[in-house]
Structures are given as C-alpha cells and as structure tokens.
Motif scaffolding. Structure first.
Motif, PDB file in Angstrom:
ATOM      1  N   SER A   8      -0.156  -0.182 -19.240  1.00 26.94           N
ATOM      2  CA  SER A   8       0.822  -1.423 -19.126  1.00 26.94           C
ATOM      3  C   SER A   8       0.909  -1.655 -17.583  1.00 26.94           C
ATOM      4  O   SER A   8       1.328  -2.529 -17.213  1.00 26.94           O
ATOM      5  N   ASP A   9       0.529  -0.600 -16.906  1.00 25.13           N
ATOM      6  CA  ASP A   9       0.842  -0.634 -15.546  1.00 25.13           C
ATOM      7  C   ASP A   9      -0.671  -0.802 -14.801  1.00 25.13           C
ATOM      8  O   ASP A   9      -0.673  -0.399 -13.594  1.00 25.13           O
ATOM      9  N   VAL A  10      -1.528  -1.565 -15.359  1.00 27.87           N
ATOM     10  CA  VAL A  10      -2.702  -1.621 -14.799  1.00 27.87           C
ATOM     11  C   VAL A  10      -2.946  -2.252 -13.384  1.00 27.87           C
ATOM     12  O   VAL A  10      -3.675  -2.068 -12.452  1.00 27.87           O
ATOM     13  N   PHE A  11      -1.565  -3.175 -13.282  1.00 28.25           N
ATOM     14  CA  PHE A  11      -1.540  -3.621 -12.081  1.00 28.25           C
ATOM     15  C   PHE A  11      -0.522  -3.184 -11.153  1.00 28.25           C
ATOM     16  O   PHE A  11       0.666  -3.652 -10.798  1.00 28.25           O
ATOM     17  N   PHE A  12      -0.624  -1.872 -10.948  1.00 30.63           N
ATOM     18  CA  PHE A  12       0.452  -1.147 -10.291  1.00 30.63           C
ATOM     19  C   PHE A  12       0.338  -1.548  -8.850  1.00 30.63           C
ATOM     20  O   PHE A  12      -0.754  -2.018  -8.258  1.00 30.63           O
ATOM     21  N   ILE A  13       1.464  -1.075  -8.151  1.00 34.35           N
ATOM     22  CA  ILE A  13       1.547  -1.753  -6.664  1.00 34.35           C
ATOM     23  C   ILE A  13       0.611  -1.068  -5.654  1.00 34.35           C
ATOM     24  O   ILE A  13       0.390   0.333  -5.997  1.00 34.35           O
ATOM     25  N   ASN A  14       0.118  -2.056  -4.833  1.00 37.39           N
ATOM     26  CA  ASN A  14      -0.813  -1.637  -3.966  1.00 37.39           C
ATOM     27  C   ASN A  14      -2.381  -1.393  -4.614  1.00 37.39           C
ATOM     28  O   ASN A  14      -3.279  -0.936  -3.896  1.00 37.39           O
ATOM     29  N   PRO A  29     -16.843 -14.283  -2.240  1.00 39.32           N
ATOM     30  CA  PRO A  29     -16.269 -12.881  -2.541  1.00 39.32           C
ATOM     31  C   PRO A  29     -14.662 -13.292  -2.470  1.00 39.32           C
ATOM     32  O   PRO A  29     -14.170 -14.226  -1.614  1.00 39.32           O
ATOM     33  N   ALA A  30     -13.925 -12.295  -3.061  1.00 38.46           N
ATOM     34  CA  ALA A  30     -12.384 -12.493  -3.024  1.00 38.46           C
ATOM     35  C   ALA A  30     -11.826 -11.281  -3.367  1.00 38.46           C
ATOM     36  O   ALA A  30     -12.532 -10.230  -4.036  1.00 38.46           O
ATOM     37  N   THR A  31     -10.712 -10.842  -2.886  1.00 39.35           N
ATOM     38  CA  THR A  31      -9.984  -9.650  -3.342  1.00 39.35           C
ATOM     39  C   THR A  31      -8.496 -10.173  -3.671  1.00 39.35           C
ATOM     40  O   THR A  31      -7.938 -11.154  -3.337  1.00 39.35           O
ATOM     41  N   LEU A  32      -7.862  -9.323  -4.696  1.00 39.85           N
ATOM     42  CA  LEU A  32      -6.465  -9.404  -5.083  1.00 39.85           C
ATOM     43  C   LEU A  32      -5.866  -8.093  -4.887  1.00 39.85           C
ATOM     44  O   LEU A  32      -6.210  -6.972  -5.306  1.00 39.85           O
ATOM     45  N   THR A  33      -4.780  -8.164  -4.229  1.00 35.13           N
ATOM     46  CA  THR A  33      -4.055  -6.946  -3.810  1.00 35.13           C
ATOM     47  C   THR A  33      -2.476  -7.208  -4.534  1.00 35.13           C
ATOM     48  O   THR A  33      -1.823  -8.228  -4.070  1.00 35.13           O
ATOM     49  N   VAL A  34      -2.108  -6.306  -5.229  1.00 34.24           N
ATOM     50  CA  VAL A  34      -1.063  -6.286  -5.973  1.00 34.24           C
ATOM     51  C   VAL A  34       0.154  -5.856  -5.111  1.00 34.24           C
ATOM     52  O   VAL A  34       0.315  -4.827  -4.509  1.00 34.24           O
ATOM     53  N   LYS A  43       6.394  -8.243 -14.439  1.00 35.56           N
ATOM     54  CA  LYS A  43       6.181  -9.225 -13.478  1.00 35.56           C
ATOM     55  C   LYS A  43       5.396  -8.675 -12.478  1.00 35.56           C
ATOM     56  O   LYS A  43       5.652  -7.677 -11.931  1.00 35.56           O
ATOM     57  N   VAL A  44       4.148  -9.667 -11.839  1.00 33.58           N
ATOM     58  CA  VAL A  44       3.445  -9.086 -10.869  1.00 33.58           C
ATOM     59  C   VAL A  44       3.256 -10.226  -9.709  1.00 33.58           C
ATOM     60  O   VAL A  44       3.303 -11.459  -9.786  1.00 33.58           O
ATOM     61  N   ASN A  45       3.574  -9.852  -8.609  1.00 27.31           N
ATOM     62  CA  ASN A  45       3.325 -10.430  -7.393  1.00 27.31           C
ATOM     63  C   ASN A  45       2.187  -9.989  -6.574  1.00 27.31           C
ATOM     64  O   ASN A  45       1.719  -8.733  -6.455  1.00 27.31           O
ATOM     65  N   ALA A  46       1.189 -10.903  -6.293  1.00 21.17           N
ATOM     66  CA  ALA A  46      -0.117 -10.390  -5.692  1.00 21.17           C
ATOM     67  C   ALA A  46      -0.772 -11.492  -4.545  1.00 21.17           C
ATOM     68  O   ALA A  46       0.024 -12.660  -4.542  1.00 21.17           O
ATOM     69  N   THR A  47      -1.527 -11.236  -3.743  1.00 23.10           N
ATOM     70  CA  THR A  47      -2.098 -11.784  -2.747  1.00 23.10           C
ATOM     71  C   THR A  47      -3.502 -11.804  -3.134  1.00 23.10           C
ATOM     72  O   THR A  47      -4.368 -11.151  -3.086  1.00 23.10           O
ATOM     73  N   PHE A  48      -4.094 -13.063  -3.083  1.00 20.99           N
ATOM     74  CA  PHE A  48      -5.462 -13.693  -3.572  1.00 20.99           C
ATOM     75  C   PHE A  48      -5.872 -13.775  -2.182  1.00 20.99           C
ATOM     76  O   PHE A  48      -5.550 -14.996  -1.257  1.00 20.99           O
ATOM     77  N   LEU A  49      -7.148 -13.362  -1.668  1.00 25.76           N
ATOM     78  CA  LEU A  49      -7.721 -13.459  -0.296  1.00 25.76           C
ATOM     79  C   LEU A  49      -9.087 -14.094  -0.346  1.00 25.76           C
ATOM     80  O   LEU A  49      -9.945 -13.172  -1.233  1.00 25.76           O
ATOM     81  N   PRO A 136      -6.079  -5.461   5.114  1.00 25.15           N
ATOM     82  CA  PRO A 136      -5.038  -5.570   5.776  1.00 25.15           C
ATOM     83  C   PRO A 136      -3.910  -5.660   4.811  1.00 25.15           C
ATOM     84  O   PRO A 136      -2.792  -5.206   5.360  1.00 25.15           O
ATOM     85  N   ASN A 137      -3.977  -5.704   3.575  1.00 21.51           N
ATOM     86  CA  ASN A 137      -3.081  -5.529   2.548  1.00 21.51           C
ATOM     87  C   ASN A 137      -2.649  -4.359   1.759  1.00 21.51           C
ATOM     88  O   ASN A 137      -2.031  -4.505   0.852  1.00 21.51           O
ATOM     89  N   HIS A 138      -3.548  -3.587   2.313  1.00 21.01           N
ATOM     90  CA  HIS A 138      -3.500  -2.274   1.317  1.00 21.01           C
ATOM     91  C   HIS A 138      -2.756  -1.294   2.183  1.00 21.01           C
ATOM     92  O   HIS A 138      -2.869  -1.095   3.190  1.00 21.01           O
ATOM     93  N   TYR A 139      -1.843  -0.229   1.524  1.00 16.38           N
ATOM     94  CA  TYR A 139      -1.287   0.681   2.197  1.00 16.38           C
ATOM     95  C   TYR A 139      -1.709   1.813   1.581  1.00 16.38           C
ATOM     96  O   TYR A 139      -2.050   2.158   0.508  1.00 16.38           O
TER      97      TYR A 139
END
Length: 223
Positions: A8-14, A29-34, A43-49, A136-139
């Motif tokens: 259920s948490d497959v889209f975990f933070i970062n 090419p593209a990346t998606l960072t949660v 609820k999921v908030n993400a950045t599509f680059l 840049p969006n990964h911690y």
C-alpha cells in the motif's frame, strides 16, 4: 507464475521512479519523485521531470485495492515554450497501474498520459543503491560510513593527544643525579658529606682499617 503483492505504500516519500513517456510518437526520458505520501488517505504528491527540465507538480490518490493511481498536474515549474501550452489547454495527467515483477522490490507504474500529443508512459521504482546521486529532488539518509568516521576520528584524536602529552611530560621531568654521598646539614646550616672511610669523629684507635684479602689471586693467561 508467482506474483508479488504490491504494498500500500509503494509510493513512499522520496521514492524515485525512472522511465520514459511518449510525446508526438517519440520516447523521452522522465523521472517521478514522490514528495509526500499520506498512509491514511493514500494521497500522493509527486514531481514529474521531463527531458527539458520542466517540472510538473502532480497530485492524486492511490487506490491500493486496484493498484491504480491518477496523478493530475496542478503546478508547472521551468516551463518550456510549446510544451507548457499543451498542458494548460488539456487536463494533463498520468493515469496508470502499478505492477510487480518476479524480483522482490521491483515495481512498475505504467499507463496512458491524458494530453494532446502524448502517449504511453512507463516508470520503474529505483532501489536505494541505484538512485542517481545528481537528482535534485531526491533526499538521502545519513551514510553509515560517515557516521562511523564521525565517531572514530575524535576518538583517535583523543588518544593521540594523550600520548603526545605523556611524551611531553616525560621529556620535561627533571632528572635527579646521585653523587654517591649522603648529605646532611649541620647545626650551622652548612651541608656536610660523610664517607664511612673518612669519619673524622672517630678516635685514632677506632679508625677503620682497610683490609685486603690475601687469598685473592690474579691469574693472567698469555696467548
């Protein structure tokens, strides 16, 4: 065939997802960072680059029963001319499902893009060891080797400083020389030295004689 259950948490933070999307018949090419995930509401908030560094801020609700996620754009950063105009005119969104592979921890988010000129997309979740360090969006969490170094360096520095202090004290400690005489202070405050063989306080009859042992023989061998 063995299937791995999608958590259920497959889209975990970062978490970072890498892959491609189709635009005008070409794959890009593209990346998606949660950026944020709520375990209660899913609820999921993400950045599509995408390839031109245009960032699309997306939001949606993950339906864990169906492993389905619809991410709609709500903000655009670093817009590229021509590309953004299509997004503003359409209700751009990623509409896809999550599937699991045979290998543990490998999950794929794929489906269709809602938008004129866009086609399919496929993004695969990256393991922590394969994440690009320049993203840049990964911690990242604290490295264990860095923690060990931070603990050991002061420890060894303390040992070395203690050893150096010991050497310094040892080298600067005054040395006591022995002259072979026992010194005493007389009533006049002057120091006097005594030698048992030269005791001036003894009477002539009490003078000590030095005796030699006549039994000692010296043998010399000439080669």
């Amino acid at each position: 065939m063995v299937y791995v259950v999608v958590p259920s948490d497959v889209f975990f933070i970062n978490s970072l997802w890498k892959g491609f999307y189709e635009h005008l018949g070409k794959r890009q090419p593209a990346t998606l960072t949660v950026d944020w995930f709520n375990a209660t509401s899913s609820k999921v908030n993400a950045t599509f680059l995408e390839v031109s560094s245009t960032q699309l801020k997306l939001s949606g609700v993950y339906k864990k029963e169906e492993a389905h996620l619809l991410l709609k754009v709500y903000q655009i950063k670093n817009p590229r001319e021509g590309f953004v105009s299509k997004l503003e005119n359409d209700n751009w969104a990623l509409n896809g499902y999550v599937s699991s592979g045979l290998e543990r921890g490998v999950f794929t988010y794929q489906g269709d893009i809602h938008g004129n000129g866009f086609g399919k997309f496929m993004l695969q979740r990256q393991s922590p060891l394969s994440v690009d360090t320049d993203h840049p969006n990964h911690y990242y969490g604290t490295n264990s080797s860095s923690v060990a170094a931070a603990i050991l360096v002061p420890f060894f520095a303390l040992i070395l400083s203690g050893f150096a202090f010991y050497l310094y004290k040892h080298r600067t400690r005054p040395k006591v020389q022995y002259n072979g005489y026992a010194g005493h202070e007389n009533s006049n405050g002057q120091a006097s030295f005594e030698n048992p063989m030269y005791d001036t306080n003894l009477k002539p009859t009490e003078a000590k004689a030095v005796r030699f042992d006549t039994t000692l023989n010296t043998v010399c061998t000439v080669v």
